[in-house]
Write an enzyme that holds these catalytic residues in place. Sequence first.
Site, mmCIF file in Angstrom:
data_model
loop_
_atom_site.group_PDB
_atom_site.id
_atom_site.type_symbol
_atom_site.label_atom_id
_atom_site.label_comp_id
_atom_site.label_asym_id
_atom_site.label_seq_id
_atom_site.Cartn_x
_atom_site.Cartn_y
_atom_site.Cartn_z
ATOM 1 N N CYS A 1 0.867 -0.942 0.095
ATOM 2 C CA CYS A 1 -0.071 -0.016 -0.223
ATOM 3 C C CYS A 1 0.905 1.502 0.069
ATOM 4 O O CYS A 1 1.577 1.550 -1.050
ATOM 5 C CB CYS A 1 -0.963 0.047 0.900
ATOM 6 S SG CYS A 1 -2.210 1.007 0.740
ATOM 7 N N HIS B 1 -3.231 -5.845 1.009
ATOM 8 C CA HIS B 1 -2.651 -5.854 2.096
ATOM 9 C C HIS B 1 -2.593 -7.234 2.834
ATOM 10 O O HIS B 1 -3.358 -8.089 3.568
ATOM 11 C CB HIS B 1 -3.416 -5.080 3.484
ATOM 12 C CG HIS B 1 -3.265 -3.771 3.468
ATOM 13 N ND1 HIS B 1 -2.249 -3.058 4.037
ATOM 14 C CD2 HIS B 1 -3.874 -2.722 2.863
ATOM 15 C CE1 HIS B 1 -2.560 -1.654 3.713
ATOM 16 N NE2 HIS B 1 -3.420 -1.412 2.985
ATOM 17 N N GLU C 1 -0.793 -8.617 4.819
ATOM 18 C CA GLU C 1 -0.596 -8.829 6.467
ATOM 19 C C GLU C 1 -2.052 -8.634 7.071
ATOM 20 O O GLU C 1 -2.137 -9.073 8.112
ATOM 21 C CB GLU C 1 0.395 -7.492 6.915
ATOM 22 C CG GLU C 1 -0.566 -6.265 7.264
ATOM 23 C CD GLU C 1 -0.634 -5.477 6.009
ATOM 24 O OE1 GLU C 1 -0.521 -6.020 4.824
ATOM 25 O OE2 GLU C 1 -1.038 -4.437 6.170
#
Lengths: 78, 212
Positions: free
Chosen positions: B88, B189, B191
């Site tokens: 990002c 994302h 994560e």
Amino acid sequence: MTQVIVTVMPKQGVLDPQGQAVAGALGQLGFDGVGEVRIGKRIELSIAGDDPAGQARAMCEQLLANALIEDYTVEVGA
Amino acid sequence: MSTTVAVLRFPGTLDHDSAVRAVEGLGATAVEAWHADAALPAGTDAVLLPGGFSYGDHLRCGAIASRAPIMGAVRRHAEAGGRVVGICNGFQVLCEAGLLPGALRRNSTLSFVCRQMELEVADDETPWTPGLETGAVISIPIKNNEGAWYGDAGTARVVLRYRDNLLGSTDAVAGVANAAGNVMGLMPHPEEACDALLGSTDGQIVLAGLIA
């Protein structure tokens, strides 16, 4: 100190969704005569030294503009 | 010995805690690297640039962070063949730094978009989609306002494409790598997709690319 105005605009041909949204809103307000709207930014600098325009251009190359998507102009004031 | 991943932190970085948790969940050691440092922590094997709003997104997203002192060390690490992933805002930083091709622009929706996205593997020969073949689909969320990648998709090494090009990326690009493949950036994302409780563990596939 010399006043320098840098104008950074999205390159022609690069989609400017912000300009398009504003063009749409102006049409809704009844401004029928508006064609394309493009939105950029104006950066006012006061620069010391002999070559404020050259300094400003170097700043554009290194940070102020992204050459891939933006064009810039440098205007030296009083 | 476990892989040590340096997780960068700029003023305005938000996603470092999630990134650290995700990296540790893969069995790696996470260490924080501060933007003003001139060197990566000793023993760094790989680098992760997490998401957020570094320097308040002023001027252009990632522009100011890309000139921070730590980025010289990241550049040297990348040039030596070390793995680097930018997520990002971290992707925006890597593009602004010239470590990845292209630039990220305002979403064509003109809105912040936060939703789960299906991504198709476009190049199965990078380290970032281990075990998957070109055309495989993974599910990872996005949350951004300036997530439309702009660039030359013909020359860039496209790793992931959106199945639904909601943000208006050139050629539906969601993630690109450098020519060598050791540096990768993506707007989704990974994560946030490392725990079945969050709906997907596909993010672990991408982050496994940090672990040689």
